[in-house]
Design an enzyme around this catalytic site. Sequence first.
Site, PDB file in Angstrom:
ATOM      1  N   GLY A  50       0.866  -1.180   0.000  1.00 40.83           N
ATOM      2  CA  GLY A  50       0.000   0.000   0.000  1.00 40.83           C
ATOM      3  C   GLY A  50       0.895   1.220   0.000  1.00 40.83           C
ATOM      4  O   GLY A  50       1.804   1.315  -0.815  1.00 40.83           O
ATOM      5  N   CYS A  82       6.284  -5.172   0.477  1.00 42.02           N
ATOM      6  CA  CYS A  82       6.416  -3.839  -0.123  1.00 42.02           C
ATOM      7  C   CYS A  82       6.282  -2.739   0.936  1.00 42.02           C
ATOM      8  O   CYS A  82       7.205  -2.560   1.719  1.00 42.02           O
ATOM      9  CB  CYS A  82       5.421  -3.704  -1.282  1.00 42.02           C
ATOM     10  SG  CYS A  82       5.898  -2.435  -2.444  1.00 42.02           S
ATOM     11  N   ARG A 111      12.879   3.559  -0.144  1.00 37.80           N
ATOM     12  CA  ARG A 111      11.521   3.552  -0.674  1.00 37.80           C
ATOM     13  C   ARG A 111      11.535   3.832  -2.181  1.00 37.80           C
ATOM     14  O   ARG A 111      12.377   4.587  -2.673  1.00 37.80           O
ATOM     15  CB  ARG A 111      10.669   4.637   0.001  1.00 37.80           C
ATOM     16  CG  ARG A 111      10.463   4.419   1.492  1.00 37.80           C
ATOM     17  CD  ARG A 111       9.734   5.590   2.122  1.00 37.80           C
ATOM     18  NE  ARG A 111       8.512   5.859   1.394  1.00 37.80           N
ATOM     19  CZ  ARG A 111       8.243   6.995   0.763  1.00 37.80           C
ATOM     20  NH1 ARG A 111       9.091   8.000   0.791  1.00 37.80           N
ATOM     21  NH2 ARG A 111       7.121   7.141   0.125  1.00 37.80           N
ATOM     22  N   ILE A 140       5.835  -3.241  -7.445  1.00 37.43           N
ATOM     23  CA  ILE A 140       5.015  -2.049  -7.705  1.00 37.43           C
ATOM     24  C   ILE A 140       5.559  -0.895  -6.860  1.00 37.43           C
ATOM     25  O   ILE A 140       5.412  -0.890  -5.642  1.00 37.43           O
ATOM     26  CB  ILE A 140       3.535  -2.317  -7.336  1.00 37.43           C
ATOM     27  CG1 ILE A 140       2.998  -3.543  -8.092  1.00 37.43           C
ATOM     28  CG2 ILE A 140       2.690  -1.077  -7.632  1.00 37.43           C
ATOM     29  CD1 ILE A 140       1.644  -4.031  -7.605  1.00 37.43           C
ATOM     30  N   HIS A 176       5.123  -8.690  -4.222  1.00 38.77           N
ATOM     31  CA  HIS A 176       3.754  -8.974  -3.758  1.00 38.77           C
ATOM     32  C   HIS A 176       3.291 -10.381  -4.134  1.00 38.77           C
ATOM     33  O   HIS A 176       2.535 -10.537  -5.091  1.00 38.77           O
ATOM     34  CB  HIS A 176       2.776  -8.007  -4.433  1.00 38.77           C
ATOM     35  CG  HIS A 176       2.909  -6.583  -4.037  1.00 38.77           C
ATOM     36  ND1 HIS A 176       2.198  -6.028  -3.006  1.00 38.77           N
ATOM     37  CD2 HIS A 176       3.661  -5.580  -4.556  1.00 38.77           C
ATOM     38  CE1 HIS A 176       2.490  -4.749  -2.891  1.00 38.77           C
ATOM     39  NE2 HIS A 176       3.387  -4.447  -3.821  1.00 38.77           N
ATOM     40  N   GLU A 178       1.020 -11.991  -2.886  1.00 43.25           N
ATOM     41  CA  GLU A 178      -0.451 -12.069  -2.716  1.00 43.25           C
ATOM     42  C   GLU A 178      -1.187 -11.761  -4.018  1.00 43.25           C
ATOM     43  O   GLU A 178      -2.394 -11.979  -4.106  1.00 43.25           O
ATOM     44  CB  GLU A 178      -0.912 -11.117  -1.588  1.00 43.25           C
ATOM     45  CG  GLU A 178      -0.896  -9.628  -1.898  1.00 43.25           C
ATOM     46  CD  GLU A 178       0.493  -8.984  -1.774  1.00 43.25           C
ATOM     47  OE1 GLU A 178       1.495  -9.716  -1.673  1.00 43.25           O
ATOM     48  OE2 GLU A 178       0.544  -7.731  -1.801  1.00 43.25           O
TER      49      GLU A 178
HETATM   50  N1  GLN Z   1       6.104   2.909  -2.548  1.00 40.09           N
HETATM   51  C1  GLN Z   1       5.194   2.486  -1.548  1.00 40.09           C
HETATM   52  C2  GLN Z   1       5.570   3.045  -0.162  1.00 40.09           C
HETATM   53  O1  GLN Z   1       6.438   3.819  -0.011  1.00 40.09           O
HETATM   54  C3  GLN Z   1       5.088   0.988  -1.472  1.00 40.09           C
HETATM   55  C4  GLN Z   1       4.395   0.453  -2.698  1.00 40.09           C
HETATM   56  C5  GLN Z   1       3.679  -0.840  -2.501  1.00 40.09           C
HETATM   57  O2  GLN Z   1       3.413  -1.282  -1.373  1.00 40.09           O
HETATM   58  N2  GLN Z   1       3.276  -1.434  -3.601  1.00 40.09           N
HETATM   59  O3  GLN Z   1       4.932   2.710   0.765  1.00 40.09           O
END
Ligand code: GLN
Length: 202
Positions: A50, A82, A111, A140, A176, A178
């Site tokens: 997320g 993530c 990040r 992602i 991910h 999931e």
């Molecule tokens: N870039 C997001 C963050 O900094 C992480 C992306 C993801 O969970 N798909 O939280």
Amino acid sequence: MSDTPVIGVLALQGDVREHLVALAAADAVARPVRRPEELAEVDGLVLPGGESTTISKLAVLFGLMEPLRARVRDGMPVYGTCAGMILLADRILDPRSGQETIGGIDMIVRRNAFGRQNESFEAAVGVQGVEGDPVDGVFIRAPWVESVGAAAEVLAEHDGHIVAVRQGTALATSFHPELTGDHRVHALFVDMVRANRAAESL
Ligand code: GLN
């Protein structure tokens, strides 16, 4: 005590439902966790993908940040994907203002590390502890791990960057599982939760 572990998914923001489905497929009882009372009842916890700053701010707002830190410190098994990986890092290289972590893994994460070149991609990733073919890694706006401390074990790398780490009962992946329908990484985590429950009941 039933043999089926109860595993929560932190349900403040992110891809909660996909983790609930993957955990159920890996033979756990899966539940969303939004409140400290719900956190107290689970044998293990998944921190979903997320947006890590949003999740961290909501965790503070919902009175969950300290209970989360306490349970992770006490050895509750936890798996972050993530954004969840970022939340498990003892240190973030480039935190946004107000961004806190739960911590638990002695690692420094960057990040959006892969995101600068490429918003989203898939790659085959061999993960230690996962038998058979490599896992289909879905990245992602994914972080990578810049470095790990002595207690943390690197489980996978992609393009020379660390993308999966384990430290004791804490597991983290940049990608991910999931989202792929392949539940082997969740099964690895469910095994960690089972082993921890067995050790605690001795
Ligand atoms: N870039 C997001 C963050 O900094 C992480 C992306 C993801 O969970 N798909 O939280």
